[in-house]
Design a protein around this motif. Sequence first.
Motif, PDB file in Angstrom:
ATOM      1  N   LYS A 181       0.821  -1.212   0.000  1.00  0.00           N
ATOM      2  CA  LYS A 181       0.000   0.000   0.000  1.00  0.00           C
ATOM      3  C   LYS A 181       0.857   1.264   0.000  1.00  0.00           C
ATOM      4  O   LYS A 181       0.487   2.278  -0.585  1.00  0.00           O
TER       5      LYS A 181
ATOM      6  N   TYR B  70      -8.256   4.376   0.813  1.00  0.00           N
ATOM      7  CA  TYR B  70      -9.647   4.403   1.275  1.00  0.00           C
ATOM      8  C   TYR B  70     -10.183   5.839   1.288  1.00  0.00           C
ATOM      9  O   TYR B  70     -11.288   6.107   0.807  1.00  0.00           O
TER      10      TYR B  70
ATOM     11  N   ASP C 294      -9.499  -1.061  -1.196  1.00  0.00           N
ATOM     12  CA  ASP C 294      -9.713   0.044  -0.267  1.00  0.00           C
ATOM     13  C   ASP C 294     -10.327   1.253  -0.968  1.00  0.00           C
ATOM     14  O   ASP C 294     -11.212   1.930  -0.423  1.00  0.00           O
TER      15      ASP C 294
ATOM     16  N   GLN D 115     -13.966   0.480  -1.698  1.00  0.00           N
ATOM     17  CA  GLN D 115     -14.747   0.484  -0.462  1.00  0.00           C
ATOM     18  C   GLN D 115     -15.101   1.907  -0.048  1.00  0.00           C
ATOM     19  O   GLN D 115     -16.243   2.202   0.327  1.00  0.00           O
TER      20      GLN D 115
END
Length: 341
Positions: free
Chosen positions: A3, A74, A115, A118
């Motif tokens: 990430k 996210y 992410d 989402q």
Amino acid sequence: MSKKDIVFCKGGGCTAKLGPGVLSRVLERIPKKYDENLLIGFESSDDASVYKLTDDIAMVQTLDFFPPMVDDPYTFGKIAAANALSDIYAMGGEVKTALNIVCFPEQMDLNILGDIIQGGSEKVTEAGGVLSGGHSIMDQDVKYGLSVTGIINPNKIYQNNGCKVGDKLILTKPLGVGIISTANRVGEASKEAMEQAIESMCTLNKYAAEIIRKYDVHACTDVTGFSLLGHLNEMVAGDCSAVIDSTKVPYIKEARDYAKEFLLTAAAQRNRNYLEDKILFNIDDFAMEEILFDPQTSGGLLVAVNPDDVDDIMKELNTLKLPCGVIGKVVEAKEHKIIVD
């Protein structure tokens, strides 16, 4: 890739937009086909298209996507979705469905993409819509957004250029997120400033839209990549001008400090160059000028309203968590489309 290895483009968020000058030259060449049910098309540079289905229902369509402007996938998903959904609210519509638009490097960790999606999905749900699918392609860099469909009564559309002389101008979110995001990319933004910018970008314009629809709204747009001044220039495209009181414009405080340090975006300079002959500055304040030219990602609504409604509107808007303000008024046409005092 992990990430932390997410690759960001040099111009994230709405700073990645093509400049208004380039875009207008391209759009001028597109053939125009008449359809009596197409109530709003691309000719007026409005926020979304509106197509009449019945006497009581019209379909509002928009799409928006861009590269990341924050480090967390996210959070980026939430911001990108909030930005795309905003166009429906700017037209006065109600969100119904959304489709994901994804550009993603094949070799990157798919948990990053999960992410992002989402975050976007949660904002669609918050908007009262349904995420119904999408499309993805391989790309060198991450990009994400939504294609959104909403509905509206054909007689209650907020066009961006319906201003009337005497209208008051209300802005529902603070400016400066482009400058602060730029400062953050080079490690110069404070944690507090970036938190304020993220909170603003993640906040749906749904809540402000639910308030203003109770009142006499003559024009509305959301402030994004073309800056407050760029979108206001579209609003006063008819036989009127606007006067802005720069002391009333809400902005994130640190944005002024970063502008003084020349932590600016190329997109803001494109906005300045395009609008140069349309604006009269009666202020000697470079930092404030940059805030007014700053490209916003998921910016607030800019609304032209009946002056009799202003006090009641502001009482309700002030219950929301973001700074807002009555920033100016619409006047009879002047030599310049916008005067900044």
